[in-house]
Design an enzyme around this catalytic site. Structure first.
Site, PDB file in Angstrom:
ATOM      1  N   ASP A   1       0.251   6.664 -11.675  1.00 24.88           N
ATOM      2  CA  ASP A   1      -1.002   6.293 -12.359  1.00 24.88           C
ATOM      3  C   ASP A   1      -1.907   5.561 -11.361  1.00 24.88           C
ATOM      4  O   ASP A   1      -2.860   4.900 -11.758  1.00 24.88           O
ATOM      5  CB  ASP A   1      -0.672   5.403 -13.560  1.00 24.88           C
ATOM      6  CG  ASP A   1      -1.840   5.272 -14.526  1.00 24.88           C
ATOM      7  OD1 ASP A   1      -2.611   6.247 -14.669  1.00 24.88           O
ATOM      8  OD2 ASP A   1      -1.997   4.195 -15.124  1.00 24.88           O
TER       9      ASP A   1
ATOM     10  N   LYS B   1      -2.231  11.034 -11.489  1.00 26.21           N
ATOM     11  CA  LYS B   1      -3.662  10.862 -11.779  1.00 26.21           C
ATOM     12  C   LYS B   1      -4.494  11.228 -10.556  1.00 26.21           C
ATOM     13  O   LYS B   1      -4.098  10.904  -9.429  1.00 26.21           O
ATOM     14  CB  LYS B   1      -3.924   9.399 -12.147  1.00 26.21           C
ATOM     15  CG  LYS B   1      -5.347   9.130 -12.581  1.00 26.21           C
ATOM     16  CD  LYS B   1      -5.582   7.646 -12.752  1.00 26.21           C
ATOM     17  CE  LYS B   1      -5.285   7.205 -14.155  1.00 26.21           C
ATOM     18  NZ  LYS B   1      -5.538   5.760 -14.347  1.00 26.21           N
TER      19      LYS B   1
ATOM     20  N   ASP C   1       0.839  -1.189   0.000  1.00 34.99           N
ATOM     21  CA  ASP C   1       0.000   0.000   0.000  1.00 34.99           C
ATOM     22  C   ASP C   1       0.884   1.254   0.000  1.00 34.99           C
ATOM     23  O   ASP C   1       1.595   1.532   0.975  1.00 34.99           O
ATOM     24  CB  ASP C   1      -0.894  -0.037   1.244  1.00 34.99           C
ATOM     25  CG  ASP C   1      -1.824   1.149   1.319  1.00 34.99           C
ATOM     26  OD1 ASP C   1      -1.743   2.036   0.454  1.00 34.99           O
ATOM     27  OD2 ASP C   1      -2.653   1.174   2.254  1.00 34.99           O
TER      28      ASP C   1
HETATM   29  C1  LIG Z   1      -5.205   2.615 -13.453  1.00 34.48           C
HETATM   30  S1  LIG Z   1      -4.340   1.318 -12.686  1.00 34.48           S
HETATM   31  C2  LIG Z   1      -2.722   1.669 -13.232  1.00 34.48           C
HETATM   32  C3  LIG Z   1      -2.248   0.675 -14.178  1.00 34.48           C
HETATM   33  C4  LIG Z   1      -0.771   0.861 -14.559  1.00 34.48           C
HETATM   34  N1  LIG Z   1      -0.589   2.071 -15.318  1.00 34.48           N
HETATM   35  C5  LIG Z   1      -0.313  -0.329 -15.359  1.00 34.48           C
HETATM   36  O1  LIG Z   1      -0.054  -0.183 -16.548  1.00 34.48           O
HETATM   37  O2  LIG Z   1      -0.212  -1.397 -14.760  1.00 34.48           O
HETATM   38  C6  LIG Z   1      -4.312   1.863 -11.009  1.00 34.48           C
HETATM   39  C7  LIG Z   1      -3.320   1.133 -10.155  1.00 34.48           C
HETATM   40  O3  LIG Z   1      -3.260   1.738  -8.859  1.00 34.48           O
HETATM   41  C8  LIG Z   1      -2.915   0.719  -7.948  1.00 34.48           C
HETATM   42  N2  LIG Z   1      -3.232   1.123  -6.570  1.00 34.48           N
HETATM   43  C9  LIG Z   1      -4.439   1.428  -6.073  1.00 34.48           C
HETATM   44  N3  LIG Z   1      -4.355   1.701  -4.755  1.00 34.48           N
HETATM   45  C10 LIG Z   1      -3.046   1.551  -4.417  1.00 34.48           C
HETATM   46  C11 LIG Z   1      -2.319   1.682  -3.194  1.00 34.48           C
HETATM   47  N4  LIG Z   1      -2.925   2.044  -2.052  1.00 34.48           N
HETATM   48  N5  LIG Z   1      -0.986   1.454  -3.214  1.00 34.48           N
HETATM   49  C12 LIG Z   1      -0.361   1.097  -4.365  1.00 34.48           C
HETATM   50  N6  LIG Z   1      -0.997   0.965  -5.566  1.00 34.48           N
HETATM   51  C13 LIG Z   1      -2.319   1.183  -5.579  1.00 34.48           C
HETATM   52  C14 LIG Z   1      -3.740  -0.465  -8.412  1.00 34.48           C
HETATM   53  O4  LIG Z   1      -3.178  -1.650  -7.959  1.00 34.48           O
HETATM   54  C15 LIG Z   1      -3.671  -0.320  -9.937  1.00 34.48           C
HETATM   55  O5  LIG Z   1      -2.632  -1.108 -10.449  1.00 34.48           O
END
Ligand SMILES: C[S@@+](CC[C@H](N)C(=O)[O-])C[C@H]1O[C@@H](n2cnc3c(N)ncnc32)[C@H](O)[C@@H]1O
Length: 116
Positions: A28, A70, A2
């Site tokens: 992202d 983002k 996280d």
């Molecule tokens: C829109 S996707 C991004 C995909 C990335 N650009 C790719 O090509 O793999 C959003 C990403 O944010 C990550 N995410 C969401 N909450 C998160 C957190 N608390 N810590 C780390 N990553 C997180 C999700 O696992 C997801 O892979």
């Protein structure tokens, strides 16, 4: 891991050797949407703040350095932009990519020139 936790920040910093050595930080990250706009905005902003915390330690203080992140449009996001991003970068723009649906609140901040 996280990204909003202290452990994640420490691990990220450990994996990039040396302070202020990074030209670009791009986040992202986006939490899964819950359907509750307030909860989704808060979750999005938490991720932006975590990415910024990393950027604030690692980015070079040069006109060409960049933080791209983002986020979901919200009043809180506007405040974060005004109170933090615009104070720490020489230029901040909000960009909606062509791939993003017009009804989506998702955008990117493109921040140039980290001021330290
Ligand atoms: C829109 S996707 C991004 C995909 C990335 N650009 C790719 O090509 O793999 C959003 C990403 O944010 C990550 N995410 C969401 N909450 C998160 C957190 N608390 N810590 C780390 N990553 C997180 C999700 O696992 C997801 O892979």
């Amino acid at each position: 891991m996280d990204a909003t936790t202290r452990d994640a920040l420490v691990k990220l910093v450990e994996n990039v050797h040396g302070d202020r050595c990074v030209d670009v930080v791009l986040s992202d990250m986006m939490a899964n949407t819950s359907g509750n706009p307030i909860r989704d905005s808060v979750a999005s902003l938490d991720l932006c703040m975590a990415a910024f915390e990393f950027a604030a330690v690692m980015l070079k203080t040069e006109p060409s350095s960049a933080f791209i992140c983002k986020y979901f449009m919200s009043r809180e996001a506007d405040e974060f932009r005004k109170d933090t991003l615009e104070c720490r970068f020489s230029n901040v723009r909000a960009v909606k990519t062509a791939a993003s649906r017009s009804e989506s609140r998702e955008q990117y901040w493109v921040c140039r020139g980290f001021l330290g």
